[in-house]
Design a protein around this motif. Structure first.
Motif, PDB file in Angstrom:
ATOM      1  N   PHE A 184       0.850  -1.142   0.107  1.00 21.46           N
ATOM      2  CA  PHE A 184      -0.095  -0.054  -0.001  1.00 21.46           C
ATOM      3  C   PHE A 184       0.940   1.233   0.031  1.00 21.46           C
ATOM      4  CE2 PHE A 184      -2.172   3.551   2.536  1.00 21.46           C
ATOM      5  CZ  PHE A 184      -3.366   3.386   1.650  1.00 21.46           C
ATOM      6  N   VAL A 185       1.951   1.417   0.883  1.00 19.96           N
ATOM      7  CA  VAL A 185       2.751   2.412   0.954  1.00 19.96           C
ATOM      8  C   VAL A 185       3.675   2.591  -0.332  1.00 19.96           C
ATOM      9  CG1 VAL A 185       4.677   3.641   2.390  1.00 19.96           C
ATOM     10  CG2 VAL A 185       2.978   2.574   3.369  1.00 19.96           C
ATOM     11  N   LEU A 186       4.015   1.457  -0.741  1.00 14.95           N
ATOM     12  CA  LEU A 186       4.990   1.538  -2.013  1.00 14.95           C
ATOM     13  C   LEU A 186       4.220   2.169  -3.076  1.00 14.95           C
ATOM     14  CD1 LEU A 186       7.132  -1.755  -1.718  1.00 14.95           C
ATOM     15  CD2 LEU A 186       7.829   0.691  -1.177  1.00 14.95           C
ATOM     16  N   LEU A 187       3.014   1.515  -3.427  1.00 21.45           N
ATOM     17  CA  LEU A 187       2.182   1.889  -4.523  1.00 21.45           C
ATOM     18  C   LEU A 187       1.632   3.351  -4.392  1.00 21.45           C
ATOM     19  CD1 LEU A 187       0.427  -1.371  -5.481  1.00 21.45           C
ATOM     20  CD2 LEU A 187       2.533  -0.381  -6.270  1.00 21.45           C
ATOM     21  N   LEU A 188       1.342   3.861  -2.852  1.00 25.14           N
ATOM     22  CA  LEU A 188       1.081   5.171  -2.662  1.00 25.14           C
ATOM     23  C   LEU A 188       1.945   6.217  -3.621  1.00 25.14           C
ATOM     24  CD1 LEU A 188      -0.592   7.577  -1.693  1.00 25.14           C
ATOM     25  CD2 LEU A 188       0.406   6.844   0.529  1.00 25.14           C
ATOM     26  N   LEU A 189       3.299   5.920  -3.126  1.00 23.28           N
ATOM     27  CA  LEU A 189       4.322   6.712  -3.289  1.00 23.28           C
ATOM     28  C   LEU A 189       4.750   6.540  -4.964  1.00 23.28           C
ATOM     29  CD1 LEU A 189       6.669   6.060  -0.090  1.00 23.28           C
ATOM     30  CD2 LEU A 189       5.083   8.117  -0.670  1.00 23.28           C
ATOM     31  N   ALA A 190       4.778   5.388  -5.473  1.00 22.15           N
ATOM     32  CA  ALA A 190       5.246   5.212  -6.645  1.00 22.15           C
ATOM     33  C   ALA A 190       4.264   4.667  -7.971  1.00 22.15           C
ATOM     34  CB  ALA A 190       6.377   3.893  -6.825  1.00 22.15           C
ATOM     35  N   GLY A 191       2.982   4.852  -7.517  1.00 21.29           N
ATOM     36  CA  GLY A 191       1.994   4.544  -8.496  1.00 21.29           C
ATOM     37  C   GLY A 191       1.334   5.597  -9.226  1.00 21.29           C
ATOM     38  N   GLY A 192       1.754   6.855  -9.110  1.00 20.91           N
ATOM     39  CA  GLY A 192       1.122   7.894  -9.766  1.00 20.91           C
ATOM     40  C   GLY A 192       0.132   8.350  -9.168  1.00 20.91           C
ATOM     41  N   VAL A 193      -0.290   8.230  -7.686  1.00 25.38           N
ATOM     42  CA  VAL A 193      -1.413   8.601  -7.316  1.00 25.38           C
ATOM     43  C   VAL A 193      -1.232  10.009  -6.968  1.00 25.38           C
ATOM     44  CG1 VAL A 193      -2.704   8.181  -4.803  1.00 25.38           C
ATOM     45  CG2 VAL A 193      -1.618   6.209  -6.143  1.00 25.38           C
ATOM     46  N   VAL A 194      -0.505  10.504  -5.982  1.00 25.37           N
ATOM     47  CA  VAL A 194      -0.024  11.694  -5.684  1.00 25.37           C
ATOM     48  C   VAL A 194       1.023  12.454  -6.482  1.00 25.37           C
ATOM     49  CG1 VAL A 194      -1.532  11.882  -3.742  1.00 25.37           C
ATOM     50  CG2 VAL A 194       1.203  11.366  -3.532  1.00 25.37           C
ATOM     51  N   VAL A 195       2.150  11.629  -6.835  1.00 19.57           N
ATOM     52  CA  VAL A 195       3.324  12.031  -7.451  1.00 19.57           C
ATOM     53  C   VAL A 195       3.120  11.639  -8.829  1.00 19.57           C
ATOM     54  CG1 VAL A 195       5.780  11.993  -7.581  1.00 19.57           C
ATOM     55  CG2 VAL A 195       4.758  11.967  -5.447  1.00 19.57           C
ATOM     56  N   PRO A 196       3.471  12.586  -9.934  1.00 17.24           N
ATOM     57  CA  PRO A 196       3.099  12.038 -11.283  1.00 17.24           C
ATOM     58  C   PRO A 196       4.364  11.322 -11.721  1.00 17.24           C
ATOM     59  CG  PRO A 196       3.047  14.509 -11.284  1.00 17.24           C
ATOM     60  CD  PRO A 196       3.323  14.000  -9.694  1.00 17.24           C
ATOM     61  N   LEU A 197       4.097  10.298 -12.722  1.00 21.46           N
ATOM     62  CA  LEU A 197       5.169   9.300 -12.855  1.00 21.46           C
ATOM     63  C   LEU A 197       6.215   9.985 -13.818  1.00 21.46           C
ATOM     64  CD1 LEU A 197       2.881   6.121 -14.026  1.00 21.46           C
ATOM     65  CD2 LEU A 197       4.166   6.549 -11.855  1.00 21.46           C
ATOM     66  N   SER A 198       5.689  11.038 -14.237  1.00 16.00           N
ATOM     67  CA  SER A 198       6.980  11.722 -15.186  1.00 16.00           C
ATOM     68  C   SER A 198       7.959  12.411 -14.378  1.00 16.00           C
ATOM     69  CB  SER A 198       6.210  12.811 -15.953  1.00 16.00           C
ATOM     70  OG  SER A 198       5.688  13.939 -14.788  1.00 16.00           O
ATOM     71  N   ARG A 205      10.223   4.156 -15.243  1.00 11.53           N
ATOM     72  CA  ARG A 205       8.945   4.563 -15.609  1.00 11.53           C
ATOM     73  C   ARG A 205       8.013   3.514 -16.440  1.00 11.53           C
ATOM     74  NH1 ARG A 205       9.214   9.967 -18.570  1.00 11.53           N
ATOM     75  NH2 ARG A 205      10.647  10.510 -16.793  1.00 11.53           N
ATOM     76  N   PRO A 206       8.601   2.907 -17.522  1.00 10.21           N
ATOM     77  CA  PRO A 206       7.983   1.785 -18.116  1.00 10.21           C
ATOM     78  C   PRO A 206       7.394   0.789 -17.166  1.00 10.21           C
ATOM     79  CG  PRO A 206       9.830   2.296 -19.386  1.00 10.21           C
ATOM     80  CD  PRO A 206       9.976   3.201 -17.974  1.00 10.21           C
ATOM     81  N   VAL A 207       8.181   0.357 -16.250  1.00 12.98           N
ATOM     82  CA  VAL A 207       7.773  -0.761 -15.368  1.00 12.98           C
ATOM     83  C   VAL A 207       6.696  -0.228 -14.404  1.00 12.98           C
ATOM     84  CG1 VAL A 207       8.635  -2.146 -13.522  1.00 12.98           C
ATOM     85  CG2 VAL A 207      10.101  -1.711 -15.316  1.00 12.98           C
ATOM     86  N   LEU A 208       6.863   0.786 -13.813  1.00 16.36           N
ATOM     87  CA  LEU A 208       5.770   1.631 -13.141  1.00 16.36           C
ATOM     88  C   LEU A 208       4.439   1.832 -13.651  1.00 16.36           C
ATOM     89  CD1 LEU A 208       7.871   4.715 -11.056  1.00 16.36           C
ATOM     90  CD2 LEU A 208       7.169   2.069 -10.410  1.00 16.36           C
ATOM     91  N   GLU A 209       4.645   2.118 -14.999  1.00 11.77           N
ATOM     92  CA  GLU A 209       3.508   2.276 -15.690  1.00 11.77           C
ATOM     93  C   GLU A 209       2.662   1.000 -16.018  1.00 11.77           C
ATOM     94  OE1 GLU A 209       4.757   3.962 -19.267  1.00 11.77           O
ATOM     95  OE2 GLU A 209       4.760   5.994 -18.642  1.00 11.77           O
ATOM     96  N   LEU A 210       3.278  -0.296 -15.723  1.00 11.69           N
ATOM     97  CA  LEU A 210       2.322  -1.459 -15.889  1.00 11.69           C
ATOM     98  C   LEU A 210       1.845  -1.956 -14.660  1.00 11.69           C
ATOM     99  CD1 LEU A 210       5.051  -3.459 -18.052  1.00 11.69           C
ATOM    100  CD2 LEU A 210       2.901  -2.491 -18.883  1.00 11.69           C
ATOM    101  N   LEU A 211       1.888  -0.949 -13.488  1.00  4.83           N
ATOM    102  CA  LEU A 211       1.403  -1.529 -12.232  1.00  4.83           C
ATOM    103  C   LEU A 211      -0.076  -1.318 -12.227  1.00  4.83           C
ATOM    104  CD1 LEU A 211       4.179  -0.109  -9.449  1.00  4.83           C
ATOM    105  CD2 LEU A 211       3.771  -2.155 -10.047  1.00  4.83           C
ATOM    106  N   PRO A 212      -0.913  -2.192 -11.783  1.00  6.01           N
ATOM    107  CA  PRO A 212      -2.596  -1.737 -11.581  1.00  6.01           C
ATOM    108  C   PRO A 212      -2.666  -0.493 -10.973  1.00  6.01           C
ATOM    109  CG  PRO A 212      -1.895  -3.561 -10.202  1.00  6.01           C
ATOM    110  CD  PRO A 212      -0.630  -3.163 -10.853  1.00  6.01           C
ATOM    111  N   ILE A 213      -2.087   0.014 -10.227  1.00  2.18           N
ATOM    112  CA  ILE A 213      -2.310   1.307  -9.450  1.00  2.18           C
ATOM    113  C   ILE A 213      -2.093   2.498 -10.271  1.00  2.18           C
ATOM    114  CG2 ILE A 213      -0.273   1.602  -8.339  1.00  2.18           C
ATOM    115  CD1 ILE A 213      -3.594   2.807  -7.266  1.00  2.18           C
ATOM    116  N   SER A 214      -1.020   2.249 -11.076  1.00  2.00           N
ATOM    117  CA  SER A 214      -0.470   3.352 -12.151  1.00  2.00           C
ATOM    118  C   SER A 214      -1.702   3.275 -13.375  1.00  2.00           C
ATOM    119  CB  SER A 214       0.785   2.912 -12.755  1.00  2.00           C
ATOM    120  OG  SER A 214       1.670   3.090 -11.697  1.00  2.00           O
ATOM    121  N   ALA A 215      -2.051   2.205 -13.887  1.00  4.49           N
ATOM    122  CA  ALA A 215      -3.033   2.067 -14.919  1.00  4.49           C
ATOM    123  C   ALA A 215      -4.346   2.641 -14.609  1.00  4.49           C
ATOM    124  CB  ALA A 215      -3.222   0.831 -15.305  1.00  4.49           C
TER     125      ALA A 215
END
Length: 256
Positions: A184-198, A205-215
Motif C-alpha cells: 500500500f505504501v509503496l504503490l501510494l508513493l510510486a503508482g502515480g497517485v499523488v506524484v506524477p510518473l513523469s 517509468r515503463p515498469v511503473l506504468e504497468l502497475l495496476p494502481i498506475s493504470a
C-alpha cells in the motif's frame, strides 16, 4: 407428520438470500473496524484535503491541484479496500479458522467469496461518494464519460481483489498484514497517485506504468481531468492483472 409439513421448513435458505445476508454481515464488520476505516476512508480523505490545499507535491495537467489529485485518490481508495483491507481481513479469518467453518455451512464457497466482493463494492461506492463530494467542495471539475470511469473502477476492483485474495490465501496472516501494508505504501508513493510518473527516472517509468494502481490512476486522470475517451491501454493493463490475479487466487487459495 413429515419434515416438509413443518413451518418453517428445515434446510438451507435459498443461495441468493444467504449471499445477501453474508454480504450485509461482511459490510457491517468492515464498517465497525476502526483500522479498516482508517485505511479505506480516513487516509484517502486526509491526503485529498492536505495535498489540495498545500503545495507539497508537484502536479501536472490543466485545472486546479484537486483536478489532478482526485482521480489518483479514487484509485487509492479502490486499492485500499479491494487489496489491502480485503487481504488483511481474509488472512486473519483464514488463520482463526473462520473461513474453514464458513466453508462447512450451507453457504457455498463461491458465494462466500462473492459476498466479500459485494462488501468491497458497497464500501467503494461509499468511498467514491465521500471523496467526490469533498473534491467537488474543493473545486474539482470532473470531465469525461462516466461509463469509462465505471469500467476502470470495476476492472481495478477485480485486479486488486484477485491480488488481495491470492496474498491472503497463500501467506500467513502476519506476513499478509505486513506485506499488504508495505505494498500500500509503496504503490501510494510510486503508482502515480499523488506524484506524477513523469517525475520518476525514465529507466523505471515503463515498469511503473504497468502497475495496476498506475493504470487505474492514469486512466481515471485521462478521463476525469483531461476529458479523454476510453483509455484502452490502461484498461488492457487492468484486465491483464484481473485475469492473472483471479486465476492465481482460484488456483492457490487455501481455506485453512
Amino acid at each position: 407428520m413429515t419434515a416438509t409439513d413443518l413451518t418453517p421448513r428445515p434446510g438451507a435458505a435459498p443461495v441468493g438470500r444467504m449471499l445477501l445476508a453474508q454480504t450485509a454481515l461482511e459490510t457491517r464488520m468492515l464498517l465497525r473496524n476502526g483500522e479498516q476505516l482508517l485505511l479505506t476512508v480516513v487516509i484517502p480523505t486526509v491526503l485529498l484535503v492536505l495535498f489540495s490545499a498545500v503545495d507539497v507535491v508537484d502536479v501536472e495537467g490543466p485545472g486546479e491541484r484537486v483536478d489532478f489529485l482526485a482521480p489518483g485518490l479514487l484509485a487509492l481508495a479502490v486499492m485500499s479496500t479491494a487489496f489491502t483491507g480485503q487481504a488483511i481481513a481474509t488472512g486473519f479469518e483464514r488463520r482463526y479458522g473462520v473461513l474453514k467453518r464458513l466453508g462447512a455451512t450451507p453457504l457455498p464457497r463461491w458465494a462466500l467469496l462473492s459476498a466479500k466482493t459485494g462488501c468491497v463494492l458497497v464500501t467503494e461506492l461509499l468511498q467514491v461518494l465521500l471523496l467526490s463530494g469533498i473534491a467537488l467542495a474543493l473545486g474539482w471539475s470532473p470531465h469525461g464519460n462516466p461509463l469509462a470511469v465505471l469500467l476502470l473502477l470495476v476492472l481495478g476492483t477485480a485486479a486488486f481483489s484477485g491480488l488481495g485474495l491470492l496474498m491472503a490465501g497463500t501467506l500467513r496472516a502476519e506476513a499478509t498484514l505486513a506485506g499488504a501494508n508495505l505494498v500500500f505504501v509503496l504503490l501510494l508513493l510510486a503508482g502515480g497517485v499523488v506524484v506524477p510518473l513523469s517525475k520518476f527516472p525514465g529507466a523505471v517509468r515503463p515498469v511503473l506504468e504497468l502497475l495496476p494502481i498506475s493504470a487505474l490512476s492514469d486512466g481515471l486522470r485521462s478521463v476525469l481531468q483531461l476529458g479523454g475517451g476510453v483509455p484502452w491501454a490502461d484498461l488492457g493493463v487492468l484486465a491483464g492483472w484481473s485475469v492473472l490475479g483471479l486465476a492465481a487466487a482460484s488456483r492457490f487459495f487455501r481455506w485453512e
